[in-house]
Design a protein around this motif. Structure first.
Motif, PDB file in Angstrom:
ATOM      1  N   VAL A 130     -52.494  44.514 -79.992  1.00  9.21           N
ATOM      2  CA  VAL A 130     -53.492  44.085 -80.963  1.00  9.21           C
ATOM      3  C   VAL A 130     -52.820  43.713 -82.280  1.00  9.21           C
ATOM      4  O   VAL A 130     -53.145  42.685 -82.894  1.00  9.21           O
ATOM      5  CB  VAL A 130     -54.539  45.198 -81.180  1.00  9.21           C
ATOM      6  N   ALA A 131     -51.864  44.525 -82.724  1.00  9.99           N
ATOM      7  CA  ALA A 131     -51.148  44.214 -83.963  1.00  9.99           C
ATOM      8  C   ALA A 131     -50.398  42.895 -83.836  1.00  9.99           C
ATOM      9  O   ALA A 131     -50.345  42.093 -84.784  1.00  9.99           O
ATOM     10  CB  ALA A 131     -50.182  45.348 -84.308  1.00  9.99           C
ATOM     11  N   ASP A 132     -49.830  42.642 -82.673  1.00 14.24           N
ATOM     12  CA  ASP A 132     -49.115  41.386 -82.439  1.00 14.24           C
ATOM     13  C   ASP A 132     -50.087  40.207 -82.494  1.00 14.24           C
ATOM     14  O   ASP A 132     -49.775  39.150 -83.061  1.00 14.24           O
ATOM     15  CB  ASP A 132     -48.432  41.439 -81.075  1.00 14.24           C
ATOM     16  N   ALA A 133     -51.277  40.378 -81.907  1.00 10.24           N
ATOM     17  CA  ALA A 133     -52.276  39.309 -81.921  1.00 10.24           C
ATOM     18  C   ALA A 133     -52.758  39.018 -83.338  1.00 10.24           C
ATOM     19  O   ALA A 133     -53.006  37.863 -83.695  1.00 10.24           O
ATOM     20  CB  ALA A 133     -53.455  39.694 -81.022  1.00 10.24           C
ATOM     21  N   VAL A 168     -49.071  38.284 -66.129  1.00 10.93           N
ATOM     22  CA  VAL A 168     -48.105  38.055 -67.203  1.00 10.93           C
ATOM     23  C   VAL A 168     -48.231  39.179 -68.224  1.00 10.93           C
ATOM     24  O   VAL A 168     -49.331  39.431 -68.739  1.00 10.93           O
ATOM     25  CB  VAL A 168     -48.351  36.691 -67.886  1.00 10.93           C
ATOM     26  N   PRO A 169     -47.155  39.859 -68.585  1.00 10.64           N
ATOM     27  CA  PRO A 169     -47.232  40.934 -69.597  1.00 10.64           C
ATOM     28  C   PRO A 169     -47.640  40.377 -70.961  1.00 10.64           C
ATOM     29  O   PRO A 169     -47.353  39.223 -71.298  1.00 10.64           O
ATOM     30  CB  PRO A 169     -45.798  41.484 -69.632  1.00 10.64           C
ATOM     31  N   LEU A 170     -48.298  41.223 -71.758  1.00 14.38           N
ATOM     32  CA  LEU A 170     -48.786  40.780 -73.061  1.00 14.38           C
ATOM     33  C   LEU A 170     -47.653  40.370 -73.990  1.00 14.38           C
ATOM     34  O   LEU A 170     -47.783  39.410 -74.746  1.00 14.38           O
ATOM     35  CB  LEU A 170     -49.631  41.885 -73.701  1.00 14.38           C
ATOM     36  N   ASP A 171     -46.533  41.096 -73.959  1.00 15.49           N
ATOM     37  CA  ASP A 171     -45.430  40.721 -74.845  1.00 15.49           C
ATOM     38  C   ASP A 171     -44.830  39.383 -74.447  1.00 15.49           C
ATOM     39  O   ASP A 171     -44.368  38.614 -75.300  1.00 15.49           O
ATOM     40  CB  ASP A 171     -44.364  41.812 -74.872  1.00 15.49           C
TER      41      ASP A 171
END
Length: 321
Positions: A130-133, A168-171
């Motif tokens: 979430v922080a990455d988004a 697909v992984p989120l990162d």
């Protein structure tokens, strides 16, 4: 110059001390004084030991704030305001600015709760994702609400959800988006350079455009705005078809090469004297059949020899008792 300024800005009906002007405009006292020093703001009227500001100063501060919000530098704002003070007007220029700053897509922003967001991406909360988004601008925080987010592009979030559902992984999705964003920004910059050189150069010289020129440029922005996305869509579709086809062919070819090969049924080179001996024995027309039958008999003979050479299993005699 003073006559032009009084013509283009509203006449003063209220009077402010600098602190009151700062409160009314949202600027700080220090900022107001800096604008005065740079020539962006007219000097106040001096009355005894006090400086008195009016509605003209408040209107000018609001104009400056609006142009700053639109990305203008103070130097360019000064040029625009000088044109305004000269009686040339800013209506067309501000219309052009509004056209450029307007939405470049028909997509509407949406909201999503944290619970729905977690459910969309597998049901497990992931604060790091979430922080990455949020850093990427896919999500925006809603002030005063920690359990809800603004989604500027629901379509982009939906793509991420589909990729994650496919495994697909989120990162990896975030990394791909960062790479893609850099490439798309390069395309956008090149498109702007291209249209500026061939279309907008006559409007964007060192002088502010007239109202008529700015209005004409705004109309061109409206006409050309969808062209960038249409071009990218068409070229992306062409490239995806080309490279996806090549990718599939390459992987299918690799699979075929990795499959177990069938026994080679091609010709076998024999010594010339062996072939002549067989010809003398069975005739030229029966050479292949003879050699095949001889090879099969030899294989069968060796198989029988191998089987007969194996030791018999040890057995225990049945008891006669």
């Amino acid at each position: 110059m003073q006559q032009a300024a009084s013509h283009s800005l509203p006449s003063s009906s209220c009077e402010y001390r600098i602190e009151d002007l700062a409160h009314a405009s949202g600027a700080t006292v220090r900022t107001i004084r800096a604008y005065q020093d740079r020539g962006l703001l007219p000097r106040p009227e001096r009355r005894g030991r006090s400086n008195v500001y009016g509605e003209t100063h408040l209107a000018r501060l609001r104009q400056i704030a609006d142009l700053l919000d639109r990305g203008y530098t103070l130097a360019s704002i000064k040029e625009l305001l000088e044109a305004w003070d000269a009686g040339r007007g800013l209506g067309g220029v501000l219309g052009l600015v509004a056209e450029v700053n307007g939405p470049w897509t028909d997509e509407q922003a949406a909201r999503i709760s944290r619970d729905d967001l977690d459910a969309t991406f597998g049901g497990e909360p992931d604060d790091e994702a979430v922080a990455d988004a949020i850093e990427l601008g896919i999500l925006e925080r809603v002030p005063g609400n920690d359990r809800e987010f603004l989604v500027p592009s629901p379509q982009e979030l939906a793509v991420a959800a589909e990729l994650h559902a496919a495994g697909v992984p989120l990162d990896a999705i975030s990394g791909h988006l960062r790479e893609l964003r850099g490439q798309v920004e390069h395309i956008a910059a090149r498109f702007l350079d291209f249209t500026t050189e061939h279309v907008f150069a006559r409007y964007l010289g060192h002088r502010p455009p007239t109202d008529a020129e700015a209005a004409e440029a705004a109309g061109l922005v409206r006409r050309l705005r969808p062209l960038a996305q249409q071009t990218v869509d068409a070229e992306l579709a062409r490239a995806m078809r080309l490279f996806a086809t090549r990718h599939l062919q390459r992987h299918l070819g690799a699979t075929a090469q990795a499959a177990p090969a069938e026994p080679d049924s091609g010709p076998v080179t024999l010594p010339a004297h062996t072939v002549r001996a067989v010809q003398d024995l069975v005739g030229p027309e029966n050479v292949a059949a003879f050699i095949s039958a001889a090879a099969e008999r030899e294989v069968q003979s060796r198989t029988l020899d191998a089987l007969s050479a194996r030791p018999l299993p040890t057995t225990r005699p049945l008891s006669t008792e």
